[in-house]
Design a protein around this motif. Sequence first.
Motif, mmCIF file in Angstrom:
data_model
loop_
_atom_site.group_PDB
_atom_site.id
_atom_site.type_symbol
_atom_site.label_atom_id
_atom_site.label_comp_id
_atom_site.label_asym_id
_atom_site.label_seq_id
_atom_site.Cartn_x
_atom_site.Cartn_y
_atom_site.Cartn_z
ATOM 1 N N PRO A 216 0.886 -1.168 0.038
ATOM 2 C CA PRO A 216 -0.261 -0.033 0.109
ATOM 3 C C PRO A 216 0.836 1.264 -0.051
ATOM 4 O O PRO A 216 1.926 1.238 0.524
ATOM 5 C CB PRO A 216 -0.791 -0.129 1.264
ATOM 6 C CG PRO A 216 -0.002 -0.985 2.247
ATOM 7 C CD PRO A 216 0.559 -1.933 1.499
ATOM 8 N N LYS A 217 0.525 2.411 -0.724
ATOM 9 C CA LYS A 217 1.043 3.631 -0.798
ATOM 10 C C LYS A 217 0.250 4.643 -0.252
ATOM 11 O O LYS A 217 -0.873 4.491 -0.246
ATOM 12 C CB LYS A 217 1.390 3.889 -2.201
ATOM 13 C CG LYS A 217 2.414 2.995 -2.845
ATOM 14 C CD LYS A 217 2.966 3.631 -4.262
ATOM 15 C CE LYS A 217 4.399 3.009 -4.500
ATOM 16 N NZ LYS A 217 4.300 1.414 -4.695
ATOM 17 N N CYS A 218 0.846 5.515 0.323
ATOM 18 C CA CYS A 218 0.108 6.878 0.847
ATOM 19 C C CYS A 218 -0.492 7.649 -0.294
ATOM 20 O O CYS A 218 0.138 7.804 -1.371
ATOM 21 C CB CYS A 218 1.234 7.916 1.377
ATOM 22 S SG CYS A 218 0.447 9.439 2.015
ATOM 23 N N GLY A 219 -2.036 8.043 -0.074
ATOM 24 C CA GLY A 219 -2.687 8.759 -0.942
ATOM 25 C C GLY A 219 -2.268 9.926 -1.306
ATOM 26 O O GLY A 219 -2.420 10.688 -2.415
ATOM 27 N N THR A 220 -1.625 10.576 -0.367
ATOM 28 C CA THR A 220 -1.142 11.978 -0.683
ATOM 29 C C THR A 220 0.172 12.018 -1.130
ATOM 30 O O THR A 220 0.448 12.994 -2.078
ATOM 31 C CB THR A 220 -0.794 12.718 1.007
ATOM 32 O OG1 THR A 220 -2.277 12.723 1.426
ATOM 33 C CG2 THR A 220 -0.428 14.174 0.698
ATOM 34 N N CYS A 221 1.191 11.517 -0.661
ATOM 35 C CA CYS A 221 2.642 11.506 -1.200
ATOM 36 C C CYS A 221 3.078 10.354 -1.886
ATOM 37 O O CYS A 221 4.374 10.432 -2.696
ATOM 38 C CB CYS A 221 3.685 12.102 -0.200
ATOM 39 S SG CYS A 221 4.152 10.484 1.050
ATOM 40 N N GLY A 222 2.563 9.346 -1.948
ATOM 41 C CA GLY A 222 3.175 7.985 -2.729
ATOM 42 C C GLY A 222 3.959 7.247 -1.973
ATOM 43 O O GLY A 222 4.461 6.133 -2.716
ATOM 44 N N ALA A 223 4.393 7.483 -0.832
ATOM 45 C CA ALA A 223 5.522 6.627 -0.152
ATOM 46 C C ALA A 223 4.966 5.652 0.385
ATOM 47 O O ALA A 223 3.435 5.315 0.587
ATOM 48 C CB ALA A 223 6.024 7.604 1.089
ATOM 49 N N ALA A 224 5.613 4.341 0.297
ATOM 50 C CA ALA A 224 5.135 3.022 0.731
ATOM 51 C C ALA A 224 4.847 2.928 2.241
ATOM 52 O O ALA A 224 5.694 3.709 2.854
ATOM 53 C CB ALA A 224 6.145 1.929 0.624
ATOM 54 N N LEU A 225 3.467 2.620 2.686
ATOM 55 C CA LEU A 225 3.147 2.596 3.930
ATOM 56 C C LEU A 225 3.516 1.444 4.685
ATOM 57 O O LEU A 225 3.684 1.432 5.939
ATOM 58 C CB LEU A 225 1.843 2.640 3.987
ATOM 59 C CG LEU A 225 1.076 3.941 3.394
ATOM 60 C CD1 LEU A 225 -0.598 3.644 3.147
ATOM 61 C CD2 LEU A 225 1.328 5.195 4.461
ATOM 62 N N MET A 226 3.968 0.150 3.837
ATOM 63 C CA MET A 226 4.354 -0.993 4.827
ATOM 64 C C MET A 226 5.695 -1.154 3.938
ATOM 65 O O MET A 226 5.782 -2.246 3.346
ATOM 66 C CB MET A 226 3.233 -2.060 4.668
ATOM 67 C CG MET A 226 1.932 -1.904 5.388
ATOM 68 S SD MET A 226 2.075 -1.731 6.988
ATOM 69 C CE MET A 226 2.089 -3.431 7.505
#
Length: 140
Positions: free
Chosen positions: A26-36
């Motif tokens: 999953p990626k952050c909806g705001t900045c696109g960084a990997a969440l996990m």
Amino acid sequence: MAGKKLTCLDCGQVNRVPEDRLDAGPKCGTCGAALMPGNAIEVDWPKLQKAARTDEVPLVVDFWAPWCGPCKMMGPEFSKAAGTLQGRARLVKLNTEDFPQSGQTYGIRGIPTMIRFVGGRETARQSGAMRADQIVGWVG
Ligand code: ZN
């Protein structure tokens, strides 16, 4: 779908991730960084506090410092555990020398100390270094 609350460790945005997507990158909806991301991430104090208060996926914090020998020995083990636990928990590191307020806020007497947070509560605490397999077992 409600999903689990997860604070982006890059921009601080709170995301909701469906449980069955936690291990699907999953990626952050705001900045696109990997969440996990599956590795141990160094975090700053504001993001740590936000994630510890908010996240519904286990957040495991390694409180460490550069001068601490056992902390340095545990570093690679903690990283390895982060890979094994990808999709189940997030492992982060906080440098207590850079953020000394952590000691008082969380009542830390010695390092390394690991604290596991879920849903705004501390659910487990461990003092002293552990091997990767021990960390994985402890995080559950
Ligand atoms: Zn973000």
